[in-house]
Structure formats: structure tokens, C-alpha cells
Write a protein that holds these residues in place. Structure first.
Motif: not given
Length: 690
Positions: A545-568
Motif C-alpha cells: 500500500a502507499t502506507s508501506d512507504q514513509a515520506g512518499v514524494p507524491l509530486r516527484d518523479e525522482d526520489y531517493l531509496i531508503l531500505s533495510t538490507i533485507h528488503s533490498a
């Protein structure tokens, strides 16, 4: 070059050896283990093997392909169709559409259980509990047995479920699980045994299965010689992706279906086994060859197509210190002058500033934010960085958190569909009935007890006297349940949403946002042929869900990825920053209790390092500020560089400190000059007579 040879031309010799293993030779195909290093083209190799089998006459309906997500299975099927099309032409599409036994262990298990339900004493209309619902059911049993009223605190429902799940998936006795993983619960062994027996009985009475049951029942079938022969005999070839992530129960299933290993291919990398917390065991892949006579063939894929050679040299150095592994040194034709960075920083605040500065420099150099990732061992490690990114107005997405099905409003609507599918489901019934104003736990229990005693539970629901304070809400609910049984799919979901939306408005202040999730749920539902398929597959492999992502940049096409190592795991980026590469974080303080735990933490760092294509930064903050974790209150604690990068590996890195110290200044973590200032004297001096 012939068409048959052309589609193998892009494979390297080791990949081709894995693809062609046993094909065209007389006798049953012997077992094969493919050790596929990070970035070595594992998915392509496995897809080519499936396509090669089909091109050489294998019946796709008799191929079982097991992955760890439905998306991975779908991607594999697409690749197989494309590759087979190069040889077979238009007929390839027809053949690959028959590749219907491609999916996850749990998804395939659910299909087989429904097919063989009557043979194993199941009602084929069973519904499947997700983890949260399983915990709720175990909590109901816990209350019924009086375990929540014990004088000393009994383990919480989530802990109880975790213990139960570990016993099942690791095939371990309760006492052994408690001693090894939950020692603080060891005094409750007898009570937990009663609880788990009650939990199993409750599931059986309510025609429910949980995630673990999908494997457990399948393993029980595989342990029954006649059933195992029947199920195993329907598949000529069984191929398993990510074998290092399997647990003992999954390994038992495979060995039950293919005891001699004929037609069995497993692909994985022992160096990327990082899911012990899910009961996965690296022993499955390490011990695989010796489980057959003669031993399984081993093909090693060590050419890396992702990273530069200096990145691989550093990663190889880290993993080479493992206590036990398949010998493998990744290599690449991608050369680079610079080595990975090992950066010493004063504290987490400097670490956050360093990451932001480098990320923005990369962006100015043409590397999109999406091509850069910040990885961390645990989600809270990213806290100071998130603050700095927000302050600097840099958009980011953080992976980890609530999943789609964990959202209360989505669970409410799915509970209604589950209750219609299986009126014996007390967890769904309790949830639904208590949505109605004026209906409490006692009223819901009376209604569900009446239903449980009846041959036709829905007919019994119609005869239940409405709770005195429920008003029209109870009558509307009962009529809805009856009506939903006669409405076609997916129109019934529209009816369910229409009934639920007034409750949504009443319960949640952010109803408009949550309503959008229900629209998404309806869109997903439209892609399934039946309620049963929808509930099964959505539960086993839910979308984010969108709630799965903190700080989702709804208006930005480009954004930085933050992730746990397990998720990566399985991902790659041009530039990768690994936070807190210090003892206490990597390895985690909680991951140093045994040699096996330490080795998994080493593999975790290896996985993080091998996500980088061009640019890798291991960050070593030397001071952490802790809040209230010590008798002296808030204080600074000092950390040492991770034990996984000992002095003998330092030559594989570019070492630096940040910020760069001025001449004569002290580097981060060094001995600072002792400075004493008598502030009181200065303050008094401000008011001294002139």
C-alpha cells in the motif's frame, strides 16, 4: 547458427552448463545445484533452463517452478515465453501458457490442498488466515483457556504465534525452539503446548488454515508414500529459485516429492542466506548435494554482470572469512580505478550530512536519485537521515512498514468477503459484528456460537435475535450476508464497499484517503475469476500500500531509496551507502548469540555491498547518542568498526574521515584536546565595575 543454438549464445559457459544439464541424455535427469552469485544472471539462467526443457519436448504442464513471490513467478514465465519463442516461434506462446504450475511454495501448496482436500480430511472451501488474523485467533484461544489471566505475564499473541510458526517451519520441538530462540518464554512450555493444541482445534472447527498450514499439510502429504508418489509423479521437473531462503519444512516437501532427486534443480547462493528470522536455514543449500546418491551436480555462476571489480573484491574479502561456504569469488569485466569507500564519521548527524552531500553531488553528475540507495540493518537506523532529508527537501521512499492487508479498513472489507466464503470463520465474524454500533463482544459471541452449532451457519444467523442496542445495523448486516452469497463476482465487492463506507466515515477521520485504498482493492479484485481465488492469492502475496512507504514524494518523479538490507535483496543501484557499519549495528547486538547468527550477519553485510553497481560507501559513525538506556540516563556511547572488515581487508577500501579535518585538528573519534571554560567567571565579569 541454428535457432536452437542462437538462444543460448548469450550465456557464459557456466550458465550454459546449468541450462543444458541432463537434457538429451538417457535415463532420469539427475539433481542439480546451481550456486548463483550476486548479479550472476541467476534469473536468466533459470528461465533459459525452463525454456530449454520445453524446447526439447518437456511438457510445460509437468514442470513445477517454485519462487518466493508471485511477481517473480510471473516474470520468470514472461522470460521463458520470450526465450522459447526464439526457437519454437508462435507455438511457444501456447506452450508457455501451459506453464501453470509456477508460483510460490504457499500458493502452490494452497492449490494442491484444495485438489486433495478430501484425501486429507479438509473441506476444500477452507479460507486462509493472514498473520494478523492468525494472531487474533490464537489470542481468542488464549482467553478461552484462561492464559491471559495468569499471575505472571503470559507471552503476547504475536510471540505465541511466532513460537508456533518456528516449531512448524523449522521442524523443531517446542522445548528446543524456546531454548534456542525464546528463552524468556521457557517457563511456559506446558501452557504453550495447550494453547497450540487449542489453536489447531479452533482452525479445524472453523475450516481455516494459516500460512504455516499450507506447507505443513503439503509436507504431510509428501510424507505419505502413495500421496507423495501421486503428487511428485505429476511433475517431471521441479525447479526452485532462492533455495538458500527455504526452511526445513520446504526442504522436506521437495525431498518427499523427489526422493532420488530426479528432475530436481535448485538455484541459490549460500552467501545470501539472510532470513533465519523466518526459520530459513542455510543448511538446506549447504547439505543439498549430499542428500542424493550419487551426489547432486554443482554448477557455480561466479561472473558478475552488476558491479565493478573493486566492489566485488571488497565483497569477496568480507564473505571469504565465513566459517563455512561454497567457495566462490565473484569477478567482473567492469573495471574501475576507485575502490569502495570506508568513511569514519563523528556521529549519526555527520553520517546523515555526509550521505546528503554525496547524494546531491551524484545527482549533479547525472545519477538520478532513484539510482541511489541508502541501506541499513534496522529501520530505526535511518531516523537521523530522514530528518536531514526532510530538512533539505530531498524526496525519498523508505521501504518497510505496514503492508496493504495490515490496514484496518482493508481488513474490514476482506473480513466480510471471508465470512461469506466461510461462515465458520470466527475471527472474521467477530471483526465484522463489532463494527455495528451497539454490538459488543458478548453479542457477537452468542451469534457465532449459534452459527457454529448449525448445519447451515448463514440460516442460523438469520434466526439470531438482534442485540437490543444494534437498531437497524444488525438487520442490514444479516441481509447483506445473505445477499452476498447470491451475487456474482466481483460485483459482490461493490456491495461490500457500499455497506462498509458509512462505517469507514464513522470510524476513521481520514476516510477519504482510506476510501482510495478500497478503490484500489476493487481494481485488484477485477483481475481474479472468483472470490476464492482473490482471497487466497491476495492473502498469500499482498501488494504494497502507499502506507508501506514513509515520506512518499507524491509530486516527484525522482526520489531517493531508503531500505533495510533485507528488503533490498535482489535489487541494485549505481550508488549505495550502508549506514552504521559498526559492531552493535552490523552485526546487531541481538545477532551475536551464536556462530550461526554471526555468520548470517556477515552475509547481511555482503548482500548490502553487492547491491552496488559503481559506487559503494560503508559508513562508520564512531559515536551514538542513546536515550535512557543506561543507569546514567542519556549519554554518548562509542562504537568500533564492524568485525567483518578487519585490518587485513582495509587495503580493499579507500579510507577517509568526514568532515575532512583541518591541519592540526582531530579526526572523528580521535582524542580531543581537553578544554575548560569558567563560564561563571565570564558572566560575573560582564557586570564587574569598570
Amino acid at each position: 547458427m541454428s535457432a536452437a543454438a542462437a538462444y543460448l549464445a548469450n550465456l557464459n559457459p557456466e550458465q550454459r552448463q546449468a541450462v543444458e544439464h541432463g537434457i538429451g541424455r538417457s535415463g532420469p535427469p539427475q539433481p542439480l545445484l546451481v550456486i548463483a552469485g550476486a548479479g550472476s544472471g541467476k534469473t536468466s539462467t533459470l528461465a533459459h533452463r525452463v525454456a530449454h526443457l520445453i524446447a526439447h519436448g518437456a511438457d510445460p504442464r509437468r514442470i513445477l517452478l517454485l519462487t518466493f513471490s508471485r511477481r517473480a513467478a510471473a516474470e520468470m514465465a514472461r522470460r521463458v515465453e520470450r526465450i522459447a519463442g526464439e526457437v519454437l516461434g508462435p507455438s511457444a506462446a501456447i506452450l508457455t501458457e501451459a506453464l501453470t504450475w509456477a508460483g510460490t511454495f504457499h500458493g502452490i501448496g494452497a492449490r494442491l490442498l484444495r485438489e486433495h482436500a478430501e484425501q486429507i480430511g479438509l473441506d476444500p472451501s477452507f479460507t486462509i488466515l493472514d498473520r494478523a488474523d492468525s494472531a487474533d485467533l490464537i489470542n481468542l484461544v488464549r482467553h478461552e483457556l484462561g492464559l491471559s489471566a495468569t499471575q505472571s505475564r503470559f507471552p503476547a499473541k504475536a510471540t505465541c504465534l511466532a513460537i508456533y510458526s518456528r516449531c512448524v517451519n523449522a521442524e523443531m520441538a517446542l522445548e528446543d525452539v524456546l531454548q534456542a530462540t525464546f528463552p524468556w518464554c521457557s517457563g511456559w512450555a506446558a501452557e504453550l503446548r495447550r494453547l497450540f493444541a487449542g489453536y489447531v482445534l479452533a482452525k479445524q472447527r472453523q475450516n481455516l488454515l494459516d500460512y504455516d498450514d499450507l506447507l505443513l499439510y503439503w509436507a504431510q502429504m509428501a510424507a505419505e508414500p502413495l500421496l507423495a508418489q501421486e503428487i511428485g509423479g505429476r511433475f517431471d521437473h521441479v525447479l526452485v529459485d532462492e533455495y538458500q531462503d527455504t526452511n526445513r519444512l520446504q526442504a522436506s516437501i521437495l525431498l518427499g516429492l523427489k526422493p532420488a532427486g530426479h528432475g530436481l534443480t535448485v538455484v541459490g547462493d549460500d552467501a545470501q542466506s539472510i532470513y533465519a528470522f523466518r526459520a530459513a536455514t542455510v543448511r538446506n543449500i549447504l547439505d543439498f548435494p549430499g542428500q542424493f546418491t550419487p551426489p547432486a551436480s554443482i554448477v557455480t555462476l561466479d561472473r558478475n554482470y552488476r558491479s565493478t571489480q573493486p566492489v566485488l573484491a571488497a565483497a569477496n574479502g568480507v564473505i571469504a572469512l565465513s566459517a563455512e561456504r561454497f567457495t566462490k569469488n565473484l569477478w567482473s569485466e567492469r573495471k574501475a580505478e576507485g575502490r569502495p569507500w570506508l568513511v569514519a564519521l563523528r556521529d549519526e548527524a555527520d553520517q546523515a550530512r555526509y550521505v546528503v552531500e554525496r547524494v546531491l553531488e551524484n545527482r549533479e553528475a547525472g545519477i538520478a536519485l532513484k539510482q541511489q540507495a541508502i541501506l541499513f540493518r534496522t529501520s530505526h537506523h535511518a531516523g537521523p537521515l530522514e530528518v536531514e532529508l526532510t530538512r533539505r527537501n530531498i524526496p525519498f521512499v523508505k521501504f518497510g512498514g505496514l503492508k496493504f492487508l495490515d490496514s484496518a479498513h482493508v481488513k474490514d472489507v476482506l473480513a466480510l468477503l471471508r465470512f461469506v466464503q466461510n461462515p465458520k470463520d470466527r475471527v472474521a465474524g467477530f471483526r465484522l459484528m463489532q463494527l455495528i454500533p451497539g454490538v459488543g463482544a458478548s453479542s457477537a459471541k452468542r451469534a457465532l456460537d449459534r452459527m457454529a452449532e448449525a448445519a447451515d451457519p448463514v440460516a442460523a444467523l438469520m434466526t439470531v435475535t438482534a442485540p437490543s442496542r444494534a437498531g437497524d445495523g444488525w438487520r442490514e448486516f444479516v441481509q447483506l450476508v445473505e445477499r452476498l452469497r447470491g451475487v456474482g463476482w466481483p460485483a459482490e465487492l461493490d456491495l461490500a464497499r457500499a455497506w462498509y463506507e458509512p462505517h469507514l466515515e464513522r470510524i476513521h477521520e481520514d476516510a477519504a484517503t482510506r476510501r482510495a485504498d478500497l478503490v484500489q482493492l476493487a481494481q485488484i479484485a477485477a483481475g481474479y475469476p472468483s472470490r476464492e481465488r482473490f482471497l487466497t492469492e491476495l492473502t498469500l502475496d499482498p501488494p504494497d500500500a502507499t502506507s508501506d512507504q514513509a515520506g512518499v514524494p507524491l509530486r516527484d518523479e525522482d526520489y531517493l531509496i531508503l531500505s533495510t538490507i533485507h528488503s533490498a535483496k535482489g535489487q541494485e543501484w549505481k550508488s549505495v551507502f550502508v549506514l552504521n557499519v559498526v559492531d552493535g549495528c552490523i552485526p546487531s547486538d541481538l545477532g551475536t548469540g551464536s556462530t550461526d547468527e554471526i555468520e548470517e550477519e556477515r552475509r547481511l553485510l555482503y548482500v548490502a555491498m553487492t547491491r552496488a553497481r559503481d559506487d559503494l560507501h560503508l559508513l562508520v559513525p564512531q559515536r551514538f547518542f542513546t536515550h535512557g538506556q543506561h543507569a546514567r540516563g542519556d549519554r554518548h556511547v562509542y562504537a568500533a568498526r564492524t568485525r567483518f572488515v578487519p585490518d587485513q581487508l582495509l587495503s580493499l577500501f579507500e579510507q577517509t574521515t568526514w568532515p575532512v579535518a583541518a591541519p592540526g585538528a582531530t579526526a572523528p573519534g580521535g582524542a580531543a584536546r581537553s578544554v575548560r571554560i569558567d563560564v561563571g567567571a565570564r558572566m560575573r565579569g560582564m557586570w564587574a565595575a569598570g
